[in-house]
Scaffold this motif. Structure first.
Motif, mmCIF file in Angstrom:
data_model
loop_
_atom_site.group_PDB
_atom_site.id
_atom_site.type_symbol
_atom_site.label_atom_id
_atom_site.label_comp_id
_atom_site.label_asym_id
_atom_site.label_seq_id
_atom_site.Cartn_x
_atom_site.Cartn_y
_atom_site.Cartn_z
ATOM 1 N N LEU A 77 0.840 -1.190 0.000
ATOM 2 C CA LEU A 77 0.000 0.000 0.000
ATOM 3 C C LEU A 77 0.874 1.238 0.000
ATOM 4 O O LEU A 77 2.003 1.212 0.478
ATOM 5 N N GLY A 78 0.381 2.300 -0.579
ATOM 6 C CA GLY A 78 1.164 3.520 -0.671
ATOM 7 C C GLY A 78 0.987 4.398 0.546
ATOM 8 O O GLY A 78 0.009 4.287 1.289
ATOM 9 N N ILE A 79 1.939 5.282 0.750
ATOM 10 C CA ILE A 79 1.828 6.289 1.810
ATOM 11 C C ILE A 79 2.143 7.668 1.256
ATOM 12 O O ILE A 79 2.494 8.588 1.992
ATOM 13 N N SER A 80 2.007 7.803 -0.095
ATOM 14 C CA SER A 80 2.258 9.070 -0.774
ATOM 15 C C SER A 80 3.747 9.423 -0.718
ATOM 16 O O SER A 80 4.562 8.687 -0.185
ATOM 17 N N PHE A 81 4.101 10.577 -1.304
ATOM 18 C CA PHE A 81 5.477 11.071 -1.289
ATOM 19 C C PHE A 81 6.475 10.033 -1.804
ATOM 20 O O PHE A 81 7.567 9.861 -1.262
ATOM 21 N N ASN A 82 6.073 9.311 -2.855
ATOM 22 C CA ASN A 82 6.935 8.326 -3.501
ATOM 23 C C ASN A 82 7.438 7.267 -2.513
ATOM 24 O O ASN A 82 8.594 6.830 -2.577
ATOM 25 N N ARG A 83 6.559 6.832 -1.634
ATOM 26 C CA ARG A 83 6.900 5.791 -0.668
ATOM 27 C C ARG A 83 5.763 4.779 -0.607
ATOM 28 O O ARG A 83 4.609 5.083 -0.889
ATOM 29 N N SER A 84 6.118 3.554 -0.207
ATOM 30 C CA SER A 84 5.124 2.495 -0.045
ATOM 31 C C SER A 84 5.453 1.673 1.192
ATOM 32 O O SER A 84 6.571 1.733 1.713
ATOM 33 N N LEU A 85 4.479 0.920 1.643
ATOM 34 C CA LEU A 85 4.646 0.003 2.758
ATOM 35 C C LEU A 85 4.219 -1.395 2.325
ATOM 36 O O LEU A 85 3.384 -1.556 1.433
ATOM 37 N N VAL A 86 4.805 -2.395 2.973
ATOM 38 C CA VAL A 86 4.315 -3.772 2.863
ATOM 39 C C VAL A 86 3.952 -4.213 4.281
ATOM 40 O O VAL A 86 4.812 -4.283 5.157
ATOM 41 N N LYS A 87 2.686 -4.487 4.490
ATOM 42 C CA LYS A 87 2.206 -4.853 5.822
ATOM 43 C C LYS A 87 1.890 -6.338 5.883
ATOM 44 O O LYS A 87 1.741 -7.006 4.860
ATOM 45 N N TRP A 88 1.799 -6.812 7.129
ATOM 46 C CA TRP A 88 1.394 -8.193 7.436
ATOM 47 C C TRP A 88 2.366 -9.223 6.860
ATOM 48 O O TRP A 88 1.974 -10.233 6.289
ATOM 49 N N VAL A 89 3.657 -8.942 7.046
ATOM 50 C CA VAL A 89 4.694 -9.893 6.662
ATOM 51 C C VAL A 89 5.055 -10.709 7.904
ATOM 52 O O VAL A 89 5.387 -10.149 8.949
ATOM 53 N N SER A 90 4.991 -12.024 7.815
ATOM 54 C CA SER A 90 5.243 -12.883 8.964
ATOM 55 C C SER A 90 6.643 -12.670 9.518
ATOM 56 O O SER A 90 7.615 -12.537 8.766
ATOM 57 N N ARG A 91 6.744 -12.684 10.848
ATOM 58 C CA ARG A 91 8.042 -12.512 11.496
ATOM 59 C C ARG A 91 8.904 -13.773 11.389
ATOM 60 O O ARG A 91 10.070 -13.754 11.790
ATOM 61 N N GLU A 92 8.341 -14.840 10.852
ATOM 62 C CA GLU A 92 9.157 -16.019 10.610
ATOM 63 C C GLU A 92 10.150 -15.781 9.482
ATOM 64 O O GLU A 92 11.163 -16.482 9.373
ATOM 65 N N LEU A 93 9.873 -14.794 8.660
ATOM 66 C CA LEU A 93 10.784 -14.434 7.587
ATOM 67 C C LEU A 93 11.910 -13.580 8.155
ATOM 68 O O LEU A 93 11.665 -12.572 8.815
ATOM 69 N N LYS A 94 13.159 -13.986 7.916
ATOM 70 C CA LYS A 94 14.301 -13.236 8.410
ATOM 71 C C LYS A 94 14.620 -12.104 7.431
ATOM 72 O O LYS A 94 15.634 -12.109 6.728
ATOM 73 N N VAL A 95 13.738 -11.111 7.399
ATOM 74 C CA VAL A 95 13.846 -10.036 6.421
ATOM 75 C C VAL A 95 14.942 -9.061 6.834
ATOM 76 O O VAL A 95 15.304 -8.947 8.009
ATOM 77 N N GLY A 96 15.481 -8.359 5.872
ATOM 78 C CA GLY A 96 16.516 -7.367 6.128
ATOM 79 C C GLY A 96 16.457 -6.261 5.092
ATOM 80 O O GLY A 96 15.673 -6.309 4.136
ATOM 81 N N ASN A 97 17.271 -5.255 5.277
ATOM 82 C CA ASN A 97 17.341 -4.167 4.313
ATOM 83 C C ASN A 97 17.860 -4.675 2.966
ATOM 84 O O ASN A 97 18.595 -5.670 2.904
ATOM 85 N N ASN A 98 17.458 -3.997 1.933
ATOM 86 C CA ASN A 98 17.850 -4.304 0.544
ATOM 87 C C ASN A 98 17.187 -5.566 0.009
ATOM 88 O O ASN A 98 17.556 -6.037 -1.071
ATOM 89 N N TRP A 99 16.233 -6.129 0.773
ATOM 90 C CA TRP A 99 15.462 -7.230 0.200
ATOM 91 C C TRP A 99 14.577 -6.686 -0.919
ATOM 92 O O TRP A 99 14.182 -5.523 -0.913
ATOM 93 N N ASN A 100 14.268 -7.549 -1.875
ATOM 94 C CA ASN A 100 13.524 -7.128 -3.066
ATOM 95 C C ASN A 100 12.038 -7.426 -2.917
ATOM 96 O O ASN A 100 11.648 -8.437 -2.317
ATOM 97 N N VAL A 101 11.231 -6.548 -3.486
ATOM 98 C CA VAL A 101 9.776 -6.693 -3.456
ATOM 99 C C VAL A 101 9.284 -6.852 -4.889
ATOM 100 O O VAL A 101 9.600 -6.029 -5.756
ATOM 101 N N PHE A 102 8.525 -7.934 -5.134
ATOM 102 C CA PHE A 102 7.977 -8.221 -6.461
ATOM 103 C C PHE A 102 6.470 -8.437 -6.354
ATOM 104 O O PHE A 102 5.952 -8.746 -5.278
ATOM 105 N N SER A 103 5.802 -8.310 -7.487
ATOM 106 C CA SER A 103 4.382 -8.652 -7.520
ATOM 107 C C SER A 103 4.225 -10.150 -7.298
ATOM 108 O O SER A 103 5.025 -10.950 -7.774
ATOM 109 N N ALA A 104 3.194 -10.530 -6.543
ATOM 110 C CA ALA A 104 2.958 -11.933 -6.202
ATOM 111 C C ALA A 104 1.994 -12.564 -7.199
ATOM 112 O O ALA A 104 1.277 -11.858 -7.921
ATOM 113 N N PRO A 105 1.984 -13.899 -7.280
ATOM 114 C CA PRO A 105 1.009 -14.576 -8.153
ATOM 115 C C PRO A 105 -0.409 -14.143 -7.819
ATOM 116 O O PRO A 105 -0.799 -14.079 -6.648
#
Length: 299
Positions: free
Chosen positions: A223-251
């Protein structure tokens, strides 16, 4: 013609309280009505030219003024040609980048018809909205919800459609929603390897083969938050996410949006209960685009 202050006040109040959808539809309607007139005006020949005989009869000062006018017109034409050349180069790059993903096994051409559109107005009736108008509409087969891309990048989706114009809701718009997947950057990906055989004592069963963990893939809602920024919400904490991870469109089960389109990269994240909230920097600034592609599902 002067308007009464009361009438002006009423008009102002109507504009303020009118739903944004009504204002958007009004803008689309006015743009549709104005297009034939702008085309006719652009094709109307200029009558400022004079014949050589008339030029010879002019006084020296008038000749100089005429030549200065001609030079100014030529400079204007050069600027227009440069702008047209830049627009054509942008279209070619968009199509070239799109061919890359079309040739990468995504089979986009198999499931979608491609419509090339020009961005005609990069403005919104609200400072918080992020959208622009394109010169394609229902007459070109467009419908609300269709995916809009620039090459291999996800730009947004068609949110409103008129006969010959449409509004594109960008991924930075606060009302935008789409499922995405989050993957680690290539340098952090782990390639499974076959472990070396291990001798087992007599009478002991051989252990099952193990391989290193596969790179994890997470899912969330963009979802967007305006000002050329976006958020990704409701990502499980089981994922060991970090900076510079890539975001793609899902099936997409509805086949409106193909998977694998580039959205952006994660530059920070926070914990929200059992989930992560990722701050995403879009891979491309949509407001700098002069043309886009619309994916029209074949079925």
């Amino acid at each position: 013609m002067k308007f009464s202050p009361v009438i002006l006040l009423v008009i102002t109040i109507i504009i303020i309280i009118a739903p944004i959808q009504c204002l958007n539809k009004t803008e689309l309607t006015l743009l549709t009505l104005a297009r034939p007139f702008t085309y006719f005006y652009a094709k109307t020949p200029s009558d400022d030219t004079i014949t050589p005989e008339i030029y010879q009869s002019l006084k020296p000062n008038d000749r100089n003024k005429f030549l200065e006018q001609q030079v100014a017109e030529l400079r204007s034409q050069i600027v227009l040609l440069k702008n047209e050349n830049s627009a054509l180069a942008s279209k070619l790059k968009t199509i070239s980048d799109f061919r890359e993903i079309a040739a990468s096994g995504m089979n986009i051409k198999q499931y979608y018809n491609i419509v090339l559109a020009d961005v005609v107005i990069k403005a919104d009736v609200s400072a918080w909205r992020r959208s622009f108008l394109i010169n394609r509409g229902a007459n070109d087969g467009l419908q609300t919800g269709f995916t809009v891309v620039s090459g291999k990048y996800l730009i947004g989706k068609v949110s409103e459609v008129n006969a010959s114009n449409s509004r594109v809701q960008l991924i930075t718009d606060p009302a935008f929603r789409s499922q995405v997947m989050i993957l680690p950057p290539p340098e952090e990906a782990v390639t499974p390897t076959e472990p070396a055989p291990v001798a087992n004592p007599p009478g002991k069963k051989a252990d099952k083969k193990t391989t290193p963990d596969q790179p994890q893939t997470g899912f969330g809602v963009l979802l967007g938050i305006s000002f050329n920024r976006s958020l990704v919400k409701w990502v499980s904490r089981e994922l060991k996410v970090g900076n510079n991870w890539n975001v793609f469109s899902a099936p997409d089960p509805s086949a409106i949006t193909p998977s694998g389109l580039i959205v952006g990269t994660v530059d920070s994240f926070s914990v929200d209960g059992y989930f992560y909230t990722l701050n995403v920097k879009p891979a491309i600034d949509a407001y700098n685009l002069s043309s886009v592609l619309i994916l029209v599902p074949k079925k």
